[in-house]
Design a protein around this motif. Sequence first.
Motif, mmCIF file in Angstrom:
data_model
loop_
_atom_site.group_PDB
_atom_site.id
_atom_site.type_symbol
_atom_site.label_atom_id
_atom_site.label_comp_id
_atom_site.label_asym_id
_atom_site.label_seq_id
_atom_site.Cartn_x
_atom_site.Cartn_y
_atom_site.Cartn_z
ATOM 1 N N GLY A 165 0.828 -1.204 0.000
ATOM 2 C CA GLY A 165 0.000 0.000 0.000
ATOM 3 C C GLY A 165 0.854 1.243 0.000
ATOM 4 O O GLY A 165 2.079 1.164 0.134
ATOM 5 N N LYS A 166 0.186 2.381 -0.184
ATOM 6 C CA LYS A 166 0.920 3.638 -0.128
ATOM 7 C C LYS A 166 1.336 3.911 1.321
ATOM 8 O O LYS A 166 0.783 3.330 2.250
ATOM 9 C CB LYS A 166 0.004 4.759 -0.627
ATOM 10 N N PRO A 214 7.546 -1.529 3.606
ATOM 11 C CA PRO A 214 7.465 -0.077 3.478
ATOM 12 C C PRO A 214 6.487 0.342 2.376
ATOM 13 O O PRO A 214 6.235 -0.413 1.435
ATOM 14 C CB PRO A 214 8.897 0.316 3.119
ATOM 15 N N GLY A 215 5.963 1.548 2.504
ATOM 16 C CA GLY A 215 4.968 2.044 1.555
ATOM 17 C C GLY A 215 5.543 2.287 0.160
ATOM 18 O O GLY A 215 6.730 2.541 -0.022
ATOM 19 N N LEU A 216 4.655 2.183 -0.820
ATOM 20 C CA LEU A 216 5.035 2.405 -2.233
ATOM 21 C C LEU A 216 4.366 3.680 -2.720
ATOM 22 O O LEU A 216 3.202 3.914 -2.401
ATOM 23 C CB LEU A 216 4.476 1.290 -3.100
ATOM 24 N N LEU A 226 11.021 4.977 -1.357
ATOM 25 C CA LEU A 226 12.040 3.993 -0.989
ATOM 26 C C LEU A 226 12.291 3.015 -2.137
ATOM 27 O O LEU A 226 12.959 2.003 -1.979
ATOM 28 C CB LEU A 226 11.612 3.240 0.274
ATOM 29 N N GLY A 227 11.721 3.327 -3.287
ATOM 30 C CA GLY A 227 11.957 2.458 -4.439
ATOM 31 C C GLY A 227 11.156 1.175 -4.356
ATOM 32 O O GLY A 227 10.214 1.054 -3.572
ATOM 33 N N LEU A 228 11.563 0.212 -5.178
ATOM 34 C CA LEU A 228 10.819 -1.052 -5.256
ATOM 35 C C LEU A 228 11.545 -2.222 -4.601
ATOM 36 O O LEU A 228 11.035 -3.322 -4.582
ATOM 37 C CB LEU A 228 10.568 -1.410 -6.729
#
Length: 338
Positions: A165-166, A214-216, A226-228
């Motif tokens: 999730g975001k 971590p959020g996307l 934080l990238g993928l």
Amino acid sequence: MFIDYAKIYVKGGQGGSGASSFRREKHVAKGGPNGGDGGRGGSIIFRVDSHLHTLVDFQYKKHYVAKHGQHGMGKNRQGRDADDIIVRVPAGTVVKDVETDEVLADLLEADQTFVAARGGKGGKGNARFVTPTHQAPREWEVGESGEEKWLILELKVIADIGLVGKPNAGKSTLLSKLSAARPKIADYPFTTLQPNLGIVRVNDLESFVMADIPGLIEGAHTGKGLGLQFLRHVERTRLICYLIDPMEEKPEKTFKILKNELEQYSEKLAKKPFVIVLTKSDSWSDELKTAKHQKLHSAPFAVSSLSGEGLKELTAYLWRRLNHMTLEEIDLTEGKTE
Ligand SMILES: Nc1nc2c(ncn2[C@@H]2O[C@H](COP(=O)(O)OP(=O)(O)OP(=O)(O)O)[C@@H](O)[C@H]2O)c(=O)[nH]1
Ligand SMILES: [Mg+2]
């Protein structure tokens, strides 16, 4: 500290050389050859230790070099084999060759081992070169070199469910409500910097493992936020749980963004079975409460970690989904397609 990536150097020991020597006995003028073989060089062997959960040790020690085998000796004595070096790694460690990026090992089971760098064989002593026409050979072999290489170690968390999730969607809060895990929770984005795992109890006997990452954000595949890189931790999950806070923006839009980021990372990951969960239902507007979200792929769940609404139903649903998956759906193998 949680370290999930390391680059290390491994080198097996060289085999000992064979000896060239001849028997010396009082009344024998020309004793036969009696040079022994060299001992084997030590190997570097990885072994899964189920008590380990990070690759942090590899931040401090990056070189693993095994000892050489002992040289062969006269009187047909063989050189001693060098000890192997056992390197402990956590379950979920993927070993790759730096040069080719080839996956060399996928270490999942407790005590599973993998020879990362083989030690060289010992060389033959001159006693081994005797033939009917060649009775006093002087030749002997040098021990074989040990394998050496640079390796990449990646730790991929193994969980049944992955929360995607975001930032601020409420992923960590949900995990803390459903399990005994106590991840950091805050009202700013990117609170979670490392994956958290929690065991969700369904009843006294049954449970499943949930991973919070971590959020996307949109553009994560170009390095935003934080990238993928953290998606590697949900590659192995069986079911993706997209967590969306509908008060932030239209869930349809958020879902599209998240799905697109996953696709950029790996088609296979984006195709995993999923469920959409709309979060923070306690704070929804009346309009939202009655909205149908028809553009979403599956009927979304509505939950509130604050009031507890929908949590029991979600747990029961996830458990049912996990248990009714087809074999094709349960694919825990390497997900990344590059
Ligand atoms: N009202 C309400 N607030 C919630 C709920 N769940 C989470 N929050 C709040 O939302 C904020 C973000 O929650 P987190 O759980 O840290 O969100 P996250 O998705 O883990 O965020 P990142 O780690 O940054 O990706 C915190 O202030 C939480 O208290 C909920 O069900 N209702
Ligand atoms: Mg979080």
